[in-house]
Design a protein around this motif. Structure first.
Motif, PDB file in Angstrom:
ATOM      1  N   THR A  87       0.853  -1.177   0.000  1.00  0.00           N
ATOM      2  CA  THR A  87       0.000   0.000   0.000  1.00  0.00           C
ATOM      3  C   THR A  87       0.892   1.230   0.000  1.00  0.00           C
ATOM      4  OG1 THR A  87      -0.087  -0.073   2.432  1.00  0.00           O
ATOM      5  CG2 THR A  87      -1.881  -1.163   1.219  1.00  0.00           C
ATOM      6  N   VAL A  88       0.281   2.404  -0.045  1.00  0.00           N
ATOM      7  CA  VAL A  88       1.030   3.658  -0.030  1.00  0.00           C
ATOM      8  C   VAL A  88       0.676   4.406   1.244  1.00  0.00           C
ATOM      9  CG1 VAL A  88       1.512   5.816  -1.229  1.00  0.00           C
ATOM     10  CG2 VAL A  88       0.958   3.755  -2.541  1.00  0.00           C
ATOM     11  N   THR A  89       1.687   4.736   2.048  1.00  0.00           N
ATOM     12  CA  THR A  89       1.447   5.435   3.302  1.00  0.00           C
ATOM     13  C   THR A  89       1.093   6.901   3.049  1.00  0.00           C
ATOM     14  OG1 THR A  89       3.730   6.198   3.630  1.00  0.00           O
ATOM     15  CG2 THR A  89       3.184   3.952   4.365  1.00  0.00           C
ATOM     16  N   GLY A  90       0.696   7.572   4.117  1.00  0.00           N
ATOM     17  CA  GLY A  90       0.387   8.989   3.996  1.00  0.00           C
ATOM     18  C   GLY A  90       1.581   9.833   3.599  1.00  0.00           C
ATOM     19  N   ASP A  91       2.795   9.302   3.825  1.00  0.00           N
ATOM     20  CA  ASP A  91       4.030   9.990   3.422  1.00  0.00           C
ATOM     21  C   ASP A  91       4.452   9.634   2.007  1.00  0.00           C
ATOM     22  OD1 ASP A  91       4.260  11.192   5.952  1.00  0.00           O
ATOM     23  OD2 ASP A  91       5.290   9.426   6.760  1.00  0.00           O
TER      24      ASP A  91
ATOM     25  N   SER B  16      -2.403  -0.516   9.946  1.00  0.00           N
ATOM     26  CA  SER B  16      -1.951   0.620   9.147  1.00  0.00           C
ATOM     27  C   SER B  16      -2.354   0.491   7.685  1.00  0.00           C
ATOM     28  CB  SER B  16      -0.426   0.770   9.254  1.00  0.00           C
ATOM     29  OG  SER B  16       0.235  -0.398   8.766  1.00  0.00           O
ATOM     30  N   LYS B  17      -2.429  -0.739   7.167  1.00  0.00           N
ATOM     31  CA  LYS B  17      -2.796  -0.911   5.762  1.00  0.00           C
ATOM     32  C   LYS B  17      -4.204  -0.400   5.486  1.00  0.00           C
ATOM     33  CE  LYS B  17      -2.647  -5.582   6.253  1.00  0.00           C
ATOM     34  NZ  LYS B  17      -2.913  -5.662   7.698  1.00  0.00           N
TER      35      LYS B  17
ATOM     36  N   SER C 271       4.553   0.456   1.407  1.00  0.00           N
ATOM     37  CA  SER C 271       4.586  -0.353   2.626  1.00  0.00           C
ATOM     38  C   SER C 271       4.076  -1.742   2.282  1.00  0.00           C
ATOM     39  CB  SER C 271       3.710   0.288   3.711  1.00  0.00           C
ATOM     40  OG  SER C 271       3.697  -0.494   4.883  1.00  0.00           O
TER      41      SER C 271
ATOM     42  N   ARG D  45      -6.962   6.236   2.550  1.00  0.00           N
ATOM     43  CA  ARG D  45      -6.415   7.467   1.964  1.00  0.00           C
ATOM     44  C   ARG D  45      -6.163   7.309   0.472  1.00  0.00           C
ATOM     45  NH1 ARG D  45      -3.204   7.624   6.809  1.00  0.00           N
ATOM     46  NH2 ARG D  45      -1.706   6.336   5.678  1.00  0.00           N
TER      47      ARG D  45
ATOM     48  N   ARG E  37       3.569  -6.048   3.136  1.00  0.00           N
ATOM     49  CA  ARG E  37       3.411  -7.083   4.141  1.00  0.00           C
ATOM     50  C   ARG E  37       2.907  -8.351   3.446  1.00  0.00           C
ATOM     51  NH1 ARG E  37       0.646  -2.994   2.979  1.00  0.00           N
ATOM     52  NH2 ARG E  37       0.826  -2.039   5.034  1.00  0.00           N
TER      53      ARG E  37
ATOM     54  N   ASP F   5      -3.992   3.258   5.165  1.00  0.00           N
ATOM     55  CA  ASP F   5      -3.389   3.572   3.858  1.00  0.00           C
ATOM     56  C   ASP F   5      -4.445   3.511   2.753  1.00  0.00           C
ATOM     57  OD1 ASP F   5      -0.929   3.734   5.119  1.00  0.00           O
ATOM     58  OD2 ASP F   5      -0.245   1.765   4.426  1.00  0.00           O
TER      59      ASP F   5
END
Length: 205
Positions: A39-43, A72-73, A47, A79, A49, A76
């Motif tokens: 996935t793509v983080t907020g930054d 967290s995924k 990311s 967002r 797994r 992600d």
């Protein structure tokens, strides 16, 4: 399917890709049972797994995974729904790279059915408190000691349903790489929504 049948045939290569994915969902010993999901983080950072592939619907171009809504995924994806999936099957000599859009569903008949299909041990994972990724001062599973290491009862895991969700991925692109001793083969398949078909092309490996 034999190598000779799909080696130089785009449609059969695509068919074999879906066959391997479906086998991966149904066979826990398949290397494609546990692909990497990015996935793509907020930054804006990728990311990854390892996740368990639970089901494959070729007609809908859809893959299903189970997840914890607190992970967290999930944040992600809410967002930015763009995801990438990578799997490699050494016996079949096939690497699959898939990309598409994902949604998370914690309620509804599909999520309810997925929860019912999970084993009690699988359901127990969603009892972790606090949620996945929370910093801890010592090694921990996140589970209450009374339930750690034992098979829980349906009553014990019932509260875990609130933390359970499914991750549905609509596949839009498949990259196929076959490692042939005579010369590798690589292809790309892009879903054309307007034509309701796959656009296919060979790539140099």
């Amino acid at each position: 399917m034999t190598e000779e049948s799909f080696l130089n045939d785009l449609s059969l290569s695509l068919h074999e890709a879906w066959h391997l994915l479906q086998s991966g969902a149904g066979d826990r010993h398949s290397p494609l049972h546990t692909p990497a999901v990015a996935t793509v983080t907020g930054d804006g950072i990728a990311s990854q797994r390892i996740m368990v592939l639970r089901s494959v619907d070729q007609a809908k171009r859809q893959l299903r995974f189970n997840t914890d809504v607190r992970g967290s995924k999930v944040a992600d994806i809410r967002r930015n729904g763009t995801v990438s999936i990578l799997g490699y099957h050494p016996e079949a000599k096939v690497q699959l790279r898939l990309s598409g859009t994902a949604v998370v569903q914690s309620e509804g008949p599909v999520a309810d059915a997925a929860w019912q299909q999970a084993t009690l041990y699988g359901q127990r994972c969603y009892l972790a408190d606090p949620g996945p990724g929370t910093p801890a001062g010592s090694p921990t599973s996140g589970l209450d000691p009374d339930i750690e290491g034992v098979k829980p009862t349906p009553e014990q895991v019932r509260p875990a349903r609130a933390n359970f969700a499914i991750l549905l991925v609509d596949v839009q692109t498949i990259e196929w790489l076959y490692l042939a001793h005579t010369g590798h083969r690589r292809a790309r398949f892009d879903w054309n929504e307007a034509a309701h078909e796959w656009n296919s092309t060979w790539l140099v490996p």
